[in-house]
Design an enzyme around this catalytic site. Structure first.
Site, PDB file in Angstrom:
ATOM      1  N   HIS A 194       0.994  -1.070   0.017  1.00  0.00           N
ATOM      2  CA  HIS A 194       0.062   0.043   0.063  1.00  0.00           C
ATOM      3  C   HIS A 194       0.822   1.193   0.018  1.00  0.00           C
ATOM      4  CE1 HIS A 194      -3.030  -2.519   2.584  1.00  0.00           C
ATOM      5  NE2 HIS A 194      -3.189  -2.682   1.110  1.00  0.00           N
ATOM      6  N   TYR A 198       1.413   0.798  13.624  1.00  0.00           N
ATOM      7  CA  TYR A 198       2.073   1.844  12.864  1.00  0.00           C
ATOM      8  C   TYR A 198       1.677   3.081  12.880  1.00  0.00           C
ATOM      9  CZ  TYR A 198      -1.525   0.229   9.440  1.00  0.00           C
ATOM     10  OH  TYR A 198      -2.524   0.093   8.696  1.00  0.00           O
ATOM     11  N   ASP A 228      -6.580  -6.150  -2.111  1.00  0.00           N
ATOM     12  CA  ASP A 228      -5.143  -6.365  -2.226  1.00  0.00           C
ATOM     13  C   ASP A 228      -4.902  -7.500  -3.693  1.00  0.00           C
ATOM     14  OD1 ASP A 228      -4.201  -4.555  -0.538  1.00  0.00           O
ATOM     15  OD2 ASP A 228      -4.133  -6.094   0.985  1.00  0.00           O
ATOM     16  N   LYS A 249       5.752   5.830   7.249  1.00  0.00           N
ATOM     17  CA  LYS A 249       5.600   4.967   8.415  1.00  0.00           C
ATOM     18  C   LYS A 249       6.757   4.455   8.967  1.00  0.00           C
ATOM     19  CE  LYS A 249       1.526   3.565   5.392  1.00  0.00           C
ATOM     20  NZ  LYS A 249       0.885   2.196   4.898  1.00  0.00           N
TER      21      LYS A 249
END
Length: 194
Positions: free
Chosen positions: A71, A141, A179, A81
């Site tokens: 992603h 995250y 996905d 991130k």
């Protein structure tokens, strides 16, 4: 904490200093000051360095074989991130998708576990994903930009051109419907420029 460079400049592993005693352990999982001082030095102390400031935290729980990603968020909602696994084990992967980058299409992987306490920093301009290697894993995250649904992007986790060894059999991979339909690197029209 100590930042450890990887083979792709800008992607770093964050190793905390863990203090153990007979009661358990303690560590500082993040320090804005320490992270930005070390990260700026790793980048060569650029005069135009803008500190990384995290504004959103996310958490997921997944079972063995779950693969999430790859992603990214498109500009102006791109996200850096800082990720970690607090329970179980995941293989975490960052893929460079910055056009004209000398490492375009290359990836770096790091196993993150509840025991090793390592974290992985993925800058903007990278696609990110992970595979769960244990019966369950809890994954956290930090993001430096707020999520924007319309800016979601993705790269196929199963792209053979990337050559990622996810350490789980592809036949056992559990992917979301979304996905399963991301483009390959060859098909990707990346919104990022090096």
């Amino acid at each position: 904490m100590r930042l450890i460079e990887t083979k792709i400049p800008g992607v770093v592993v964050v190793e905390p200093k863990v203090f153990h005693d007979d009661r358990g352990y303690f560590f500082e999982s993040f320090s804005d000051r320490d992270f930005n001082e070390q990260y700026r030095a790793i980048l060569g102390n650029p005069a135009d360095y803008e500190p990384v400031v995290f504004v959103q935290d996310n958490e997921s729980m997944s079972s063995y074989g779950v693969m999430r990603g790859l992603h990214f968020q498109c500009p102006p909602y791109a996200q850096a991130k800082l990720v970690r696994c607090i329970e179980g084990s995941v293989l975490d992967v960052a893929v460079d998708i910055r056009k004209s980058s000398p490492t375009y299409g290359q990836w770096v992987a790091q196993e993150l576990t509840g025991d090793n306490h390592l974290q992985f920093f993925i800058p903007r301009g990278f696609a990110h994903g992970f595979a769960v290697l244990t019966p369950t894993a809890m994954f956290l995250y930090k993001c430096d930009n707020l999520y924007n649904h319309a800016s979601e992007g993705g790269l196929s986790i199963m792209d053979e051109q990337l050559g990622i060894d996810w350490r789980i059999p592809v036949s056992e991979a559990l992917l979301s419907e979304k996905d399963k339909h991301h483009p390959t690197l060859r098909e990707l029209s990346s919104p990022f420029v090096y």
